[in-house]
Design an enzyme around this catalytic site. Structure first.
Site, short mmCIF file in Angstrom:
data_model
loop_
_atom_site.label_atom_id
_atom_site.label_comp_id
_atom_site.label_asym_id
_atom_site.label_seq_id
_atom_site.Cartn_x
_atom_site.Cartn_y
_atom_site.Cartn_z
N LYS A 66 0.81 -1.23 0.00
CA LYS A 66 0.00 0.00 0.00
C LYS A 66 0.84 1.28 0.00
O LYS A 66 0.44 2.27 -0.58
CB LYS A 66 -0.95 0.02 1.21
N ASP A 103 -10.60 2.43 2.34
CA ASP A 103 -10.82 1.64 3.56
C ASP A 103 -11.71 2.38 4.57
O ASP A 103 -12.61 1.80 5.16
CB ASP A 103 -9.47 1.30 4.22
#
Ligand code: ATR
Length: 276
Positions: A66, A103
């Site tokens: 990420k 998220d």
């Protein structure tokens, strides 16, 4: 040629993203192909470029890539900049790569679906790693009365809170200084992975409080069992997983899929196949 998408992770074999996005595509009549790709640990950027050259339109990114995905982007959304990580890559029409992180929106969407009130709520977040950094901005955007970050390493929680202090009433500290009660406690530590429970005091929950674990499994996590024993309503992170996927799908296709039926199918699959 069918539009291609994928999830990048290492390992990626157990990712539920291909099943989730295939279900979204079917539900919304979008023609696309979504696969799982495991780049070598030192070869993430090259793998993304090769994917784009072969017609790839976008990707989800999971551990451990990420932060590297964040660094390769030509453009970033404000929330991705804050998070310092991206879970969604978008190849723009001009060929450049844009990064976003969905998220936090997935978490907030799941809490809303479950009827958990965030505006004016006292929220406690456990953990101060990448997973927590990625959800603080969307949580603070819901205008809680206060948001406290507690972490094993207190200094990390204090630094994280300082990074987000311009967005709302956010503080940080260690577990030993922790004092309730809270309306909502979110576990964003990776302790659940090892079946461990952070050292939490009694008196953490108001009556009618909710407890959320960003992890999920066939069985409730140790944290959710602990919270259930203390009267909190418990929610695991499966809805956040499907929710973040829905937000990514929306960014790529401009169509918002319905999370509920996909979540229900995944839940049944989890229960039918207890982890070994
Ligand atoms: P992630 O991407 O999952 O957030 P991370 O950035 O490595 O992973 O962060 C892991 C988080 O879980 C940290 O907040 C870590 O606490 P420290 O900052 O003190 O290391 C927390 N954590 C991991 N194992 C834990 C445990 N057994 N008890 C309490 N906290 C734990």
């Amino acid at each position: 040629m069918t539009d291609r998408y994928c999830v990048f992770g290492h390992p990626v074999g157990h990712s539920k993203s291909p099943a989730i996005h295939s279900a979204f595509a079917e539900q919304t009549d979008e023609a696309l192909e979504y696969t799982a790709i495991e780049p070598p640990l030192e070869g993430f950027s090259a793998t993304w470029r090769a994917f784009v050259d072969a017609g790839g339109r976008g990707a989800n990114v999971t551990a451990p890539f990420k932060e590297e995905a964040y660094r390769l982007c030509d453009a970033l959304t404000p929330r991705a900049k804050r998070a310092g990580a991206v879970n969604t890559l978008i190849r723009q029409a001009d060929g450049l790569t844009r990064g976003d992180t969905t998220d936090g929106a997935g978490l907030v969407g799941d809490l809303r679906r479950r009827g958990v009130r965030l505006a004016g709520a006292r929220i406690l977040v456990l953990g101060a790693g990448g997973a927590v950094r990625g959800v603080l901005e969307p949580l603070l955007a819901e205008a809680p009365a206060c948001l406290h970050v507690a972490n094993r390493t207190a200094a990390k929680a204090e630094a994280l809170a300082a990074d987000f202090a311009d967005l709302g009433e956010v503080t940080g500290g260690g577990f030993e200084a922790l004092e309730g009660p809270y309306d909502l406690v979110i576990n964003g530590t990776s302790a659940s992975l090892g079946g461990e429970l952070p050292p939490l005091p009694e008196g953490l929950f108001v009556a009618g409080a909710s407890a959320y674990d960003m992890m999920y499994g066939a069985e409730p996590t140790v944290f959710l069992r602990w919270a259930d024993e203390r009267g909190a309503a418990t929610i695991d992170g499966l809805g956040m997983l499907v929710g973040q996927a829905a937000e990514s799908f929306m960014l790529w296709r401009g169509v918002r899929p319905d999370v509920a039926p996909v979540l229900e199918t995944l839940r049944r699959g989890l229960q039918a196949m207890p982890e070994t």
